[in-house]
Design a protein around this motif. Structure first.
Motif, PDB file in Angstrom:
ATOM      1  N   ALA A 127      26.875  52.661  44.729  1.00 38.46           N
ATOM      2  CA  ALA A 127      25.558  53.118  44.273  1.00 38.46           C
ATOM      3  C   ALA A 127      24.430  52.423  45.028  1.00 38.46           C
ATOM      4  O   ALA A 127      23.355  53.002  45.202  1.00 38.46           O
ATOM      5  CB  ALA A 127      25.406  52.879  42.773  1.00 38.46           C
ATOM      6  N   THR A 161      25.932  55.440  32.603  1.00 40.29           N
ATOM      7  CA  THR A 161      27.089  55.914  33.362  1.00 40.29           C
ATOM      8  C   THR A 161      27.862  56.886  32.485  1.00 40.29           C
ATOM      9  O   THR A 161      27.626  56.987  31.277  1.00 40.29           O
ATOM     10  CB  THR A 161      28.006  54.745  33.781  1.00 40.29           C
ATOM     11  N   LEU A 174      27.721  56.662  38.098  1.00 37.37           N
ATOM     12  CA  LEU A 174      26.338  56.352  37.786  1.00 37.37           C
ATOM     13  C   LEU A 174      25.556  57.637  37.521  1.00 37.37           C
ATOM     14  O   LEU A 174      25.566  58.557  38.333  1.00 37.37           O
ATOM     15  CB  LEU A 174      25.691  55.576  38.943  1.00 37.37           C
TER      16      LEU A 174
END
Length: 169
Positions: free
Chosen positions: A87, A125, A134
């Motif tokens: 991420a 999440t 995410l």
């Protein structure tokens, strides 16, 4: 003439008594039944059956209505790995501590992180506990996706409680 009319009315009314169904019984019924002789019993002797004890039923809330501590994960460390890894939300050199959560509702999770030198970071999440995906991270995670598709427990934490959510919020 009035006397004749009164006599006629009395005679008519005198002939009227209580209907038979309202009259008091005058005796016992005359019907007699012949007694039956009991035959040999073929049913086995048993003790009376008792009902099984009633189980106490404890209602459980729907998994999506309330966010609770995740039983099967993900762990706070797993959320941190996600944010530092693919991420790319957190750099490796920033000190982070899990303040709240992860809290689960359905297959969604909500986590609050204390980031040294920065505001708290809220993280939403979803997916398998071993591989969460995410949805969003930031100081305000009440995105359209969270509002429209997350379970009520997550939506309450992310949108209704405002920033700096605590456990059970």
């Amino acid at each position: 003439m009035p006397i004749a009319l009164a006599s006629l009315a009395i005679a008519v009314l005198a002939g009227c008594g209580a209907p038979p169904e309202l009259a008091e019984p005058t005796g016992v019924p005359t019907h007699t039944a012949s007694p039956t002789t009991p035959g040999p019993s073929t049913a086995p002797a048993t003790t009376p059956a008792t009902a099984p004890p009633l189980a106490t039923v404890t209602p459980t809330p729907d998994a999506g209505l309330v966010a609770t501590a995740c039983r099967n994960g993900p762990t706070g460390q797993r959320v941190l790995q996600l944010l530092r890894g693919q991420a790319g939300v957190l750099p490796a050199n920033v000190r982070v501590q899990v303040r709240t959560g992860p809290l689960c509702a359905g297959d969604w999770q909500f986590t609050v992180l204390a980031v040294t030198g920065h505001e708290e970071l809220q993280v939403v999440t979803r997916g398998k506990p071993s591989a969460p995906v995410l949805v969003t991270a930031g100081t305000d995670v009440c995105t359209i996706e969270v509002r429209a598709t997350s379970p009520a427990g997550i939506r309450t934490l992310a949108c209704d409680a405002g920033p700096a959510n605590g456990p059970g919020a």
